[in-house]
Design a protein around this motif. Structure first.
Motif, PDB file in Angstrom:
ATOM      1  N   TRP A 151       0.811  -1.238   0.000  1.00  0.00           N
ATOM      2  CA  TRP A 151       0.000   0.000   0.000  1.00  0.00           C
ATOM      3  C   TRP A 151       0.835   1.275   0.000  1.00  0.00           C
ATOM      4  O   TRP A 151       0.462   2.283  -0.591  1.00  0.00           O
ATOM      5  CB  TRP A 151      -0.962  -0.001   1.201  1.00  0.00           C
ATOM      6  N   MET A 152       2.010   1.228   0.646  1.00  0.00           N
ATOM      7  CA  MET A 152       2.799   2.452   0.754  1.00  0.00           C
ATOM      8  C   MET A 152       3.336   2.891  -0.605  1.00  0.00           C
ATOM      9  O   MET A 152       3.269   4.065  -0.968  1.00  0.00           O
ATOM     10  CB  MET A 152       3.953   2.209   1.722  1.00  0.00           C
ATOM     11  N   GLY A 153       3.851   1.927  -1.333  1.00  0.00           N
ATOM     12  CA  GLY A 153       4.352   2.210  -2.675  1.00  0.00           C
ATOM     13  C   GLY A 153       3.224   2.642  -3.597  1.00  0.00           C
ATOM     14  O   GLY A 153       3.359   3.576  -4.386  1.00  0.00           O
ATOM     15  N   LYS A 154       2.071   1.964  -3.475  1.00  0.00           N
ATOM     16  CA  LYS A 154       0.925   2.297  -4.335  1.00  0.00           C
ATOM     17  C   LYS A 154       0.416   3.706  -4.057  1.00  0.00           C
ATOM     18  O   LYS A 154      -0.065   4.404  -4.930  1.00  0.00           O
ATOM     19  CB  LYS A 154      -0.211   1.289  -4.109  1.00  0.00           C
ATOM     20  N   MET A 155       0.532   4.118  -2.780  1.00  0.00           N
ATOM     21  CA  MET A 155       0.086   5.454  -2.377  1.00  0.00           C
ATOM     22  C   MET A 155       0.982   6.535  -2.998  1.00  0.00           C
ATOM     23  O   MET A 155       0.625   7.700  -3.060  1.00  0.00           O
ATOM     24  CB  MET A 155       0.159   5.527  -0.850  1.00  0.00           C
ATOM     25  N   GLY A 156       2.184   6.111  -3.439  1.00  0.00           N
ATOM     26  CA  GLY A 156       3.098   7.065  -4.050  1.00  0.00           C
ATOM     27  C   GLY A 156       4.218   7.524  -3.135  1.00  0.00           C
ATOM     28  O   GLY A 156       4.935   8.470  -3.453  1.00  0.00           O
ATOM     29  N   ALA A 157       4.377   6.850  -1.976  1.00  0.00           N
ATOM     30  CA  ALA A 157       5.472   7.210  -1.069  1.00  0.00           C
ATOM     31  C   ALA A 157       6.802   6.907  -1.754  1.00  0.00           C
ATOM     32  O   ALA A 157       6.965   5.861  -2.380  1.00  0.00           O
ATOM     33  CB  ALA A 157       5.359   6.422   0.233  1.00  0.00           C
ATOM     34  N   LEU A 158       7.733   7.834  -1.640  1.00  0.00           N
ATOM     35  CA  LEU A 158       9.035   7.665  -2.270  1.00  0.00           C
ATOM     36  C   LEU A 158      10.051   7.192  -1.226  1.00  0.00           C
ATOM     37  O   LEU A 158      10.244   7.829  -0.203  1.00  0.00           O
ATOM     38  CB  LEU A 158       9.522   8.983  -2.882  1.00  0.00           C
ATOM     39  N   ASP A 159      10.658   6.050  -1.487  1.00  0.00           N
ATOM     40  CA  ASP A 159      11.736   5.566  -0.624  1.00  0.00           C
ATOM     41  C   ASP A 159      12.723   4.844  -1.515  1.00  0.00           C
ATOM     42  O   ASP A 159      12.582   3.666  -1.800  1.00  0.00           O
ATOM     43  CB  ASP A 159      11.176   4.626   0.458  1.00  0.00           C
ATOM     44  N   PHE A 160      13.744   5.579  -1.957  1.00  0.00           N
ATOM     45  CA  PHE A 160      14.611   5.029  -2.990  1.00  0.00           C
ATOM     46  C   PHE A 160      15.414   3.835  -2.493  1.00  0.00           C
ATOM     47  O   PHE A 160      15.506   2.820  -3.143  1.00  0.00           O
ATOM     48  CB  PHE A 160      15.563   6.112  -3.521  1.00  0.00           C
ATOM     49  N   ALA A 161      16.020   3.971  -1.295  1.00  0.00           N
ATOM     50  CA  ALA A 161      16.929   2.903  -0.860  1.00  0.00           C
ATOM     51  C   ALA A 161      16.682   2.444   0.574  1.00  0.00           C
ATOM     52  O   ALA A 161      17.523   1.738   1.131  1.00  0.00           O
ATOM     53  CB  ALA A 161      18.381   3.362  -1.026  1.00  0.00           C
ATOM     54  N   GLY A 162      15.573   2.832   1.164  1.00  0.00           N
ATOM     55  CA  GLY A 162      15.288   2.218   2.463  1.00  0.00           C
ATOM     56  C   GLY A 162      15.202   3.144   3.659  1.00  0.00           C
ATOM     57  O   GLY A 162      15.497   2.737   4.778  1.00  0.00           O
ATOM     58  N   GLY A 163      14.807   4.381   3.461  1.00  0.00           N
ATOM     59  CA  GLY A 163      14.672   5.307   4.589  1.00  0.00           C
ATOM     60  C   GLY A 163      13.633   4.840   5.591  1.00  0.00           C
ATOM     61  O   GLY A 163      13.878   4.811   6.794  1.00  0.00           O
ATOM     62  N   THR A 164      12.458   4.444   5.074  1.00  0.00           N
ATOM     63  CA  THR A 164      11.426   3.941   5.990  1.00  0.00           C
ATOM     64  C   THR A 164      11.691   2.469   6.309  1.00  0.00           C
ATOM     65  O   THR A 164      11.702   2.075   7.469  1.00  0.00           O
ATOM     66  CB  THR A 164      10.015   4.067   5.366  1.00  0.00           C
ATOM     67  N   VAL A 165      11.942   1.690   5.257  1.00  0.00           N
ATOM     68  CA  VAL A 165      12.063   0.237   5.426  1.00  0.00           C
ATOM     69  C   VAL A 165      13.215  -0.120   6.368  1.00  0.00           C
ATOM     70  O   VAL A 165      13.074  -0.974   7.249  1.00  0.00           O
ATOM     71  CB  VAL A 165      12.300  -0.434   4.053  1.00  0.00           C
ATOM     72  N   VAL A 166      14.359   0.539   6.178  1.00  0.00           N
ATOM     73  CA  VAL A 166      15.539   0.164   6.947  1.00  0.00           C
ATOM     74  C   VAL A 166      15.713   1.058   8.181  1.00  0.00           C
ATOM     75  O   VAL A 166      15.815   0.563   9.307  1.00  0.00           O
ATOM     76  CB  VAL A 166      16.811   0.234   6.069  1.00  0.00           C
ATOM     77  N   HIS A 167      15.729   2.363   7.985  1.00  0.00           N
ATOM     78  CA  HIS A 167      16.179   3.235   9.071  1.00  0.00           C
ATOM     79  C   HIS A 167      15.085   3.645  10.042  1.00  0.00           C
ATOM     80  O   HIS A 167      15.279   3.586  11.260  1.00  0.00           O
ATOM     81  CB  HIS A 167      16.907   4.452   8.492  1.00  0.00           C
ATOM     82  N   ILE A 168      13.927   4.056   9.541  1.00  0.00           N
ATOM     83  CA  ILE A 168      12.854   4.407  10.482  1.00  0.00           C
ATOM     84  C   ILE A 168      12.391   3.153  11.218  1.00  0.00           C
ATOM     85  O   ILE A 168      12.175   3.173  12.432  1.00  0.00           O
ATOM     86  CB  ILE A 168      11.675   5.090   9.760  1.00  0.00           C
ATOM     87  N   SER A 169      12.274   2.046  10.483  1.00  0.00           N
ATOM     88  CA  SER A 169      11.810   0.812  11.132  1.00  0.00           C
ATOM     89  C   SER A 169      12.766   0.388  12.235  1.00  0.00           C
ATOM     90  O   SER A 169      12.345   0.055  13.347  1.00  0.00           O
ATOM     91  CB  SER A 169      11.648  -0.292  10.095  1.00  0.00           C
ATOM     92  N   SER A 170      14.076   0.413  11.966  1.00  0.00           N
ATOM     93  CA  SER A 170      15.027  -0.016  12.996  1.00  0.00           C
ATOM     94  C   SER A 170      15.138   1.025  14.102  1.00  0.00           C
ATOM     95  O   SER A 170      15.291   0.679  15.286  1.00  0.00           O
ATOM     96  CB  SER A 170      16.401  -0.304  12.382  1.00  0.00           C
ATOM     97  N   GLY A 171      15.057   2.305  13.752  1.00  0.00           N
ATOM     98  CA  GLY A 171      15.120   3.352  14.777  1.00  0.00           C
ATOM     99  C   GLY A 171      13.943   3.277  15.738  1.00  0.00           C
ATOM    100  O   GLY A 171      14.104   3.405  16.957  1.00  0.00           O
TER     101      GLY A 171
END
Lengths: 404, 112
Positions: A151-171
Motif C-alpha cells: 500500500w505504501m508504494g501504491k500510495m506514491g510514497a518515495l523511498d529510494f533505498a530504504g529510509g522507511t524500510v531500513v532506518h525508520i523501522s530499525s530506529g
C-alpha cells in the motif's frame, strides 16, 4: 538482460554485505572492552541467520505476489521460480537472483542496526529469536509495503533505498527495545566510555563505503540515476559530518572523531530515501540538517533517561524521519521522471504522502517490536544475569575475550 | 641512601631524565601510572555526553641515590618538571636500607 546492470547490482550487493561487519566494528568500538565480541557477534551472526530466513520465506513475503497490499504470498518459498532470468517487476534487466541477493543484504543490516539499543545486556539466545521474529514480522511486511507492491508504494510514497524500510523501522524498534530491555546495570553511575574509537571510526568508514552500493545500487541499473544517487549520498554524508562536528564544537568546545563519524552516518541515513530523487544542492541541505538534527537528538536523550546505548534512535530514527520528509520537500522529476515532485518543486501533496509513510512505519514497528520483545521475554528472558552483565558478554556468553 | 619517587607530567620525562643524568644519576626506573590529586581528573565528551575521568595518566620515576645528591636532584626536578599548571606532580623522598647489584653481589654505594 543487461550485463552492465548485472555486474553493477552484484557488486553493489557485495558492498552492502560489507556494511554489516562495518556496523559490527562501529558498534563494537563504542561499547566497553568486555562486550566487544558480544556486540560484534550480534551483527555478524545475522549474516547467517537472516540470509537463510530471506532465502526460505523472507524474499517471497517481501517481493512475492501481493496479498491485499499487506504482504507477499509464499509462492517463492525457498526461491522457487526465482532464477537466472529477470523478474517481471523488479530490476527487469538483471537476473532475478541478483535482485534477490541485493535485497537480502538490506534485510540483514536492518535488524543489525537495532542491536545498538540493547547493547551490553541482552542474552544471545533472546537476541537470535528476537531478530528472526523481527525480520519475519516487521521487516518483510514493511519491505513489501514500500517496494513489493504494498500500500505504501501504491500510495506514491518515495523511498529510494530504504529510509522507511531500513532506518525508520530499525530506529523505532530501537526505541521500544531500549525501553523494554531496560537500562544497563549502573546506568547514571557507571561510565560507559567507548573502548576503541579507532575501531568505531573504521566501522563508520566501511559503512560510508558500503553505502554507495546501498544507495547507488538501488537504481538497479548502471545508469545516470545510479551516478546521481552515488554523488548525493557522498555529498550528504560530507555535509552532515561537518554539521555534527560544528554543532558539538559550538556546544561542547571540542570537535571529536566520534562526532565526525556519527555525523557522516546521520547524513547517509537521511539521504537514503531521497538519493534517487534529489539533486546535489538539495543533498547539501539534507546533510547539513541531518548532522545538526541528529546531534541535538542524541543530546536530548539524556533528558529522557532511556538507555539507547549506541544512539540508534537519535541517528537512524531521527535521521530516517528527516530523510523521508526531506524527500517530500526536495524530490524532483527532473532528477527521476519515475518519482514525483516535492513541496519545493510545486507538489505539497508529496510531503503529506511521505508523512503518512513515516507514521505508518513508526506505528507498525513500535507495536510489533513491543509484542515480539514481550513474547521473547516470556519464553527466554531478555536480559543476562546481573553477574554475567558485570563480567561482560564476551566471557559470559561466548567464552572468549577480545583482548588478551 | 635515598629513593626519590617522582610523579611528573608525561611530556616532561625527557627533560627530567637528561637533567638527572647531567648531575651524575646513573639509572632510574620509569612507569606509566594513573592517579589523581588536586587536579581531580579530567573531562571526556562522547557524542555530547560528559564523563568525569578520575584518574589522569602520569609518569612515575623511581631513582635511588646517595644522600648528598638529593638536594641537587630535587632542584633539577623542580626546574625541569614545572609548568606552573595544576597536575605538575610530586616528589616523595624515602630512606633506602640497602642496595645490592644482582650480577656481582656488590652492596651499598657501589651498587647504585
Amino acid at each position: 538482460m543487461n550485463a552492465g546492470d548485472t555486474v553493477f547490482v552484484l557488486l553493489s550487493a557485495a558492498l552492502v554485505m560489507f556494511m554489516t561487519p562495518g556496523l559490527a566494528l562501529f558498534y563494537g568500538g563504542l561499547v566497553r572492552n568486555k562486550n566487544v565480541l558480544g556486540t560484534i557477534m550480534q551483527s555478524f551472526i545475522l549474516l547467517g541467520l537472516i540470509t537463510l530466513e530471506w532465502v526460505m520465506i523472507g524474499y517471497s513475503m517481501s517481493f512475492g505476489p501481493d496479498i491485499g497490499g499487506i504482504i507477499g504470498n509464499l509462492d517463492w518459498f525457498a526461491l522457487s521460480g526465482v532464477g537466472m532470468e529477470p523478474s517481471e517487476s523488479y530490476g527487469t534487466t538483471i537476473p532475478h537472483l541478483a535482485f534477490m541477493i541485493f535485497q537480502c543484504m538490506f534485510a540483514i543490516i536492518t535488524p543489525a542496526l537495532i542491536t545498538g539499543a540493547f547493547a551490553e545486556r541482552i542474552k544471545f539466545s533472546a537476541f537470535i529469536l528476537f531478530s528472526l521474529l523481527w525480520a519475519i514480522l516487521v521487516y518483510n511486511p514493511l519491505c513489501h509495503w514500500a517496494w513489493g507492491g504494498g500500500w505504501m508504494g501504491k500510495m506514491g510514497a518515495l523511498d529510494f533505498a530504504g529510509g522507511t524500510v531500513v532506518h525508520i523501522s530499525s530506529g523505532a524498534a530501537a526505541f521500544i527495545a531500549a525501553l523494554v530491555t531496560g537500562k544497563r546495570k549502573g546506568f547514571g553511575i557507571t561510565q560507559y566510555i567507548p573502548h576503541n574509537l579507532p575501531m568505531a571510526i573504521t566501522g563508520a568508514a566501511l559503512l560510508w563505503f558500503g553505502w554507495f552500493g546501498f544507495n547507488a545500487g538501488s537504481a538497479l541499473s548502471c545508469s545516470g540515476l545510479a551516478a546521481n544517487a552515488f554523488v548525493v549520498t557522498h555529498i550528504s554524508a560530507s555535509a552532515a559530518a561537518l554539521a555534527w562536528v560544528s554543532a558539538e564544537w559550538i556546544h561542547s568546545g571540542k570537535p571529536t572523531t566520534l562526532g565526525a563519524a556519527s555525523g557522516a552516518v546521520a547524513g547517509l541515513v537521511a539521504i537514503t530515501p531521497a538519493c534517487g530523487y534529489v539533486g546535489p544542492v538539495s543533498a547539501i541541505i539534507i546533510g547539513l540538517v541531518a548532522g545538526a538534527l541528529c546531534f541535538c537528538g542524541v543530546m536530548l536523550k539524556s533528558r529522557f533517561g532511556y538507555d539507547d546505548s549506541l544512539d540508534v534512535v537519535g541517528i537512524h530514527g531521527l535521521g530516517g524521519i528527516w530523510g523521508a520528509l526531506a524527500t517530500g520537500l526536495f524530490a524532483s522529476v527532473a532528477i527521476n521522471p519515475a518519482g514525483a515532485n516535492g513541496l519545493f518543486f510545486g507538489n505539497p501533496g508529496q510531503l503529506w504522502i511521505q508523512f503518512i509513510s513515516v507514521i505508518g512505519t513508526i506505528a507498525f514497528s513500535f507495536f510489533m517490536t513491543f509484542i515480539i520483545l514481550k513474547v521473547v521475554d516470556l519464553i527466554i528472558g531478555l536480559r543476562v544475569s546481573i553477574e554475567d552483565e558485570e563480567r561482560g558478554l564476551d566471557i559470559s556468553l561466548h567464552n572468549e575475550t577480545g583482548y588478551n | 641512601m635515598k629513593k626519590l619517587e617522582v610523579i611528573i607530567k608525561s611530556f616532561k620525562l625527557d627533560d627530567v631524565k637528561e637533567g638527572l643524568s647531567a648531575i651524575g644519576i646513573k639509572g632510574l626506573t620509569v612507569s606509566e601510572v594513573k592517579g589523581f590529586g588536586r587536579q581531580r581528573g579530567h573531562k571526556e565528551i562522547y557524542r555530547g555526553a560528559e564523563y568525569q575521568v578520575d584518574f589522569v595518566p602520569k609518569i612515575k620515576l623511581e631513582v635511588v641515590m646517595e644522600t648528598e645528591l638529593v638536594n641537587e636532584a630535587v632542584k633539577v626536578i623542580l626546574d625541569k618538571a614545572t609548568t606552573g599548571q595544576i597536575g605538575d606532580g610530586k616528589i616523595f623522598i624515602l630512606p633506602v636500607d640497602e642496595v645490592i647489584r644482582i650480577r656481582t653481589g656488590e652492596k651499598g654505594k657501589n651498587a647504585i
